[in-house]
Design a protein around this motif. Structure first.
Motif, PDB file in Angstrom:
ATOM      1  N   ARG A  24      49.250  39.166  28.138  1.00 22.48           N
ATOM      2  CA  ARG A  24      48.708  39.486  28.727  1.00 22.48           C
ATOM      3  C   ARG A  24      48.818  40.846  30.291  1.00 22.48           C
ATOM      4  O   ARG A  24      48.037  40.805  29.901  1.00 22.48           O
ATOM      5  CB  ARG A  24      47.439  37.782  29.140  1.00 22.48           C
ATOM      6  N   ARG A  25      49.642  40.066  31.206  1.00 18.69           N
ATOM      7  CA  ARG A  25      50.152  40.453  31.950  1.00 18.69           C
ATOM      8  C   ARG A  25      49.982  42.516  31.928  1.00 18.69           C
ATOM      9  O   ARG A  25      49.770  43.250  32.439  1.00 18.69           O
ATOM     10  CB  ARG A  25      51.019  40.010  33.001  1.00 18.69           C
ATOM     11  N   ALA A  26      50.687  41.816  30.679  1.00 24.97           N
ATOM     12  CA  ALA A  26      51.154  43.908  30.387  1.00 24.97           C
ATOM     13  C   ALA A  26      49.831  44.327  29.722  1.00 24.97           C
ATOM     14  O   ALA A  26      49.597  45.595  30.444  1.00 24.97           O
ATOM     15  CB  ALA A  26      51.766  44.245  29.051  1.00 24.97           C
ATOM     16  N   ALA A  27      48.876  43.685  29.408  1.00 25.84           N
ATOM     17  CA  ALA A  27      47.648  44.492  28.727  1.00 25.84           C
ATOM     18  C   ALA A  27      46.858  44.522  29.824  1.00 25.84           C
ATOM     19  O   ALA A  27      45.913  45.266  30.116  1.00 25.84           O
ATOM     20  CB  ALA A  27      47.280  43.591  28.180  1.00 25.84           C
ATOM     21  N   GLU A  28      47.242  43.470  30.858  1.00 25.62           N
ATOM     22  CA  GLU A  28      45.994  43.499  32.593  1.00 25.62           C
ATOM     23  C   GLU A  28      46.522  45.163  33.086  1.00 25.62           C
ATOM     24  O   GLU A  28      45.556  45.651  33.724  1.00 25.62           O
ATOM     25  CB  GLU A  28      46.612  42.315  33.219  1.00 25.62           C
ATOM     26  N   ALA A  29      47.826  45.102  32.892  1.00 26.51           N
ATOM     27  CA  ALA A  29      47.746  46.320  33.567  1.00 26.51           C
ATOM     28  C   ALA A  29      47.355  47.505  33.138  1.00 26.51           C
ATOM     29  O   ALA A  29      46.983  48.500  33.514  1.00 26.51           O
ATOM     30  CB  ALA A  29      48.901  46.324  33.826  1.00 26.51           C
ATOM     31  N   VAL A  30      47.350  48.027  32.080  1.00 29.38           N
ATOM     32  CA  VAL A  30      46.777  49.088  30.952  1.00 29.38           C
ATOM     33  C   VAL A  30      44.700  48.479  30.335  1.00 29.38           C
ATOM     34  O   VAL A  30      44.200  49.486  31.936  1.00 29.38           O
ATOM     35  CB  VAL A  30      46.611  48.484  29.432  1.00 29.38           C
ATOM     36  N   ARG A  31      44.549  47.454  31.546  1.00 28.28           N
ATOM     37  CA  ARG A  31      43.296  47.751  30.844  1.00 28.28           C
ATOM     38  C   ARG A  31      42.984  47.614  32.247  1.00 28.28           C
ATOM     39  O   ARG A  31      41.818  48.336  32.647  1.00 28.28           O
ATOM     40  CB  ARG A  31      42.390  46.361  30.730  1.00 28.28           C
ATOM     41  N   ALA A  32      43.335  47.196  33.412  1.00 23.66           N
ATOM     42  CA  ALA A  32      42.670  47.811  34.835  1.00 23.66           C
ATOM     43  C   ALA A  32      42.867  49.043  35.592  1.00 23.66           C
ATOM     44  O   ALA A  32      42.046  49.927  35.639  1.00 23.66           O
ATOM     45  CB  ALA A  32      43.815  47.543  36.011  1.00 23.66           C
ATOM     46  N   GLY A  33      43.818  50.453  34.284  1.00 21.59           N
ATOM     47  CA  GLY A  33      43.990  51.462  34.277  1.00 21.59           C
ATOM     48  C   GLY A  33      42.825  51.971  33.819  1.00 21.59           C
ATOM     49  O   GLY A  33      42.000  53.359  34.355  1.00 21.59           O
ATOM     50  N   GLU A  34      42.450  51.475  32.436  1.00 25.62           N
ATOM     51  CA  GLU A  34      40.795  52.445  31.841  1.00 25.62           C
ATOM     52  C   GLU A  34      39.548  52.065  32.988  1.00 25.62           C
ATOM     53  O   GLU A  34      38.984  52.208  32.761  1.00 25.62           O
ATOM     54  CB  GLU A  34      40.711  51.454  30.804  1.00 25.62           C
ATOM     55  N   LEU A  35      39.825  50.400  33.433  1.00 25.53           N
ATOM     56  CA  LEU A  35      38.690  50.165  34.580  1.00 25.53           C
ATOM     57  C   LEU A  35      38.268  51.391  35.738  1.00 25.53           C
ATOM     58  O   LEU A  35      37.745  51.507  35.831  1.00 25.53           O
ATOM     59  CB  LEU A  35      38.503  49.229  34.619  1.00 25.53           C
ATOM     60  N   TRP A  57      35.424  47.086  43.998  1.00 21.63           N
ATOM     61  CA  TRP A  57      34.505  47.487  42.550  1.00 21.63           C
ATOM     62  C   TRP A  57      33.693  47.537  41.878  1.00 21.63           C
ATOM     63  O   TRP A  57      32.004  46.812  43.003  1.00 21.63           O
ATOM     64  CB  TRP A  57      34.665  45.791  41.230  1.00 21.63           C
ATOM     65  N   ARG A  58      32.988  48.443  40.924  1.00 27.45           N
ATOM     66  CA  ARG A  58      31.761  48.703  41.178  1.00 27.45           C
ATOM     67  C   ARG A  58      30.887  48.427  39.337  1.00 27.45           C
ATOM     68  O   ARG A  58      31.928  48.851  38.549  1.00 27.45           O
ATOM     69  CB  ARG A  58      31.633  50.294  40.842  1.00 27.45           C
ATOM     70  N   ALA A  59      30.032  48.155  39.403  1.00 25.38           N
ATOM     71  CA  ALA A  59      29.035  47.810  38.811  1.00 25.38           C
ATOM     72  C   ALA A  59      27.480  48.068  38.714  1.00 25.38           C
ATOM     73  O   ALA A  59      27.215  48.436  39.418  1.00 25.38           O
ATOM     74  CB  ALA A  59      29.746  46.723  37.618  1.00 25.38           C
ATOM     75  N   ALA A  60      27.201  48.399  37.414  1.00 29.66           N
ATOM     76  CA  ALA A  60      25.262  48.790  37.633  1.00 29.66           C
ATOM     77  C   ALA A  60      25.247  47.535  38.241  1.00 29.66           C
ATOM     78  O   ALA A  60      24.245  47.369  39.456  1.00 29.66           O
ATOM     79  CB  ALA A  60      24.744  49.200  36.129  1.00 29.66           C
ATOM     80  N   ASP A  61      24.935  46.072  38.154  1.00 26.47           N
ATOM     81  CA  ASP A  61      24.825  45.040  38.446  1.00 26.47           C
ATOM     82  C   ASP A  61      25.634  43.930  38.027  1.00 26.47           C
ATOM     83  O   ASP A  61      26.738  43.948  37.439  1.00 26.47           O
ATOM     84  CB  ASP A  61      23.596  44.199  37.933  1.00 26.47           C
ATOM     85  N   GLU A  62      25.501  42.943  38.911  1.00 25.17           N
ATOM     86  CA  GLU A  62      26.727  41.874  39.086  1.00 25.17           C
ATOM     87  C   GLU A  62      27.044  41.120  37.334  1.00 25.17           C
ATOM     88  O   GLU A  62      27.835  40.737  36.712  1.00 25.17           O
ATOM     89  CB  GLU A  62      25.766  40.149  38.919  1.00 25.17           C
ATOM     90  N   LYS A  68      31.064  43.200  31.425  1.00 26.12           N
ATOM     91  CA  LYS A  68      31.606  44.108  30.850  1.00 26.12           C
ATOM     92  C   LYS A  68      32.738  44.510  31.690  1.00 26.12           C
ATOM     93  O   LYS A  68      33.604  45.632  31.190  1.00 26.12           O
ATOM     94  CB  LYS A  68      30.734  45.497  30.410  1.00 26.12           C
ATOM     95  N   VAL A  69      33.000  44.136  32.404  1.00 27.51           N
ATOM     96  CA  VAL A  69      34.245  44.683  33.192  1.00 27.51           C
ATOM     97  C   VAL A  69      35.261  43.609  33.804  1.00 27.51           C
ATOM     98  O   VAL A  69      36.229  43.486  33.523  1.00 27.51           O
ATOM     99  CB  VAL A  69      34.002  45.152  34.599  1.00 27.51           C
ATOM    100  N   LEU A  70      34.884  41.987  34.507  1.00 25.38           N
ATOM    101  CA  LEU A  70      36.165  41.755  34.719  1.00 25.38           C
ATOM    102  C   LEU A  70      35.881  40.856  33.559  1.00 25.38           C
ATOM    103  O   LEU A  70      37.296  40.180  33.453  1.00 25.38           O
ATOM    104  CB  LEU A  70      35.625  40.902  35.748  1.00 25.38           C
ATOM    105  N   GLY A  71      35.396  40.430  32.637  1.00 30.72           N
ATOM    106  CA  GLY A  71      35.482  39.888  31.360  1.00 30.72           C
ATOM    107  C   GLY A  71      36.296  40.302  30.471  1.00 30.72           C
ATOM    108  O   GLY A  71      36.571  39.607  29.383  1.00 30.72           O
ATOM    109  N   THR A  72      36.353  41.026  30.595  1.00 35.03           N
ATOM    110  CA  THR A  72      37.335  42.151  29.613  1.00 35.03           C
ATOM    111  C   THR A  72      38.940  41.812  30.273  1.00 35.03           C
ATOM    112  O   THR A  72      39.393  42.561  29.288  1.00 35.03           O
ATOM    113  CB  THR A  72      36.894  43.611  29.391  1.00 35.03           C
TER     114      THR A  72
END
Length: 97
Positions: A24-35, A57-62, A68-72
């Motif tokens: 999960r930690r390795a995947a977290e780094a990848v996902r952070a880069g994508e976001l 962080w930026r998003a259209a709304d909370e 779609k952002v933090l939850g991923t």
């Protein structure tokens, strides 16, 4: 897009499989880069000596921010968020309002 100051505190369960935590930690780094590439993660800091992060962080709304952002994030199930919507301050030296 709206901006949010997000504090994330991660608490890995004591009974978590170490291999799963590493995955999960390795995947977290990848996902952070994508976001970041998508414009959602602007900046990320870790307070010295602490196991939490603070990010801009930026998003259209909370709803989008959570769904779609933090939850991923792969570590999301173990995270406790504090979210504060922010906007530019008229006295911000880096911003013209």
């Amino acid at each position: 897009m709206k901006e949010y100051l997000v504090e994330l505190t991660t608490a890995v369960p004591e009974d978590a499989d170490p291999a799963e935590v590493d995955r999960r930690r390795a995947a977290e780094a990848v996902r952070a880069g994508e976001l970041a590439a998508a414009g959602h993660l602007v900046r990320l800091w870790r307070p010295v000596g602490e196991l939490r992060s603070i990010g801009l962080w930026r998003a259209a709304d909370e709803a989008e921010l959570y769904e779609k952002v933090l939850g991923t994030l792969p570590l999301w199930p173990w995270m406790t968020p504090t979210v504060t919507a922010v906007r530019p301050h008229p006295n911000d030296p880096g911003c013209v309002v």
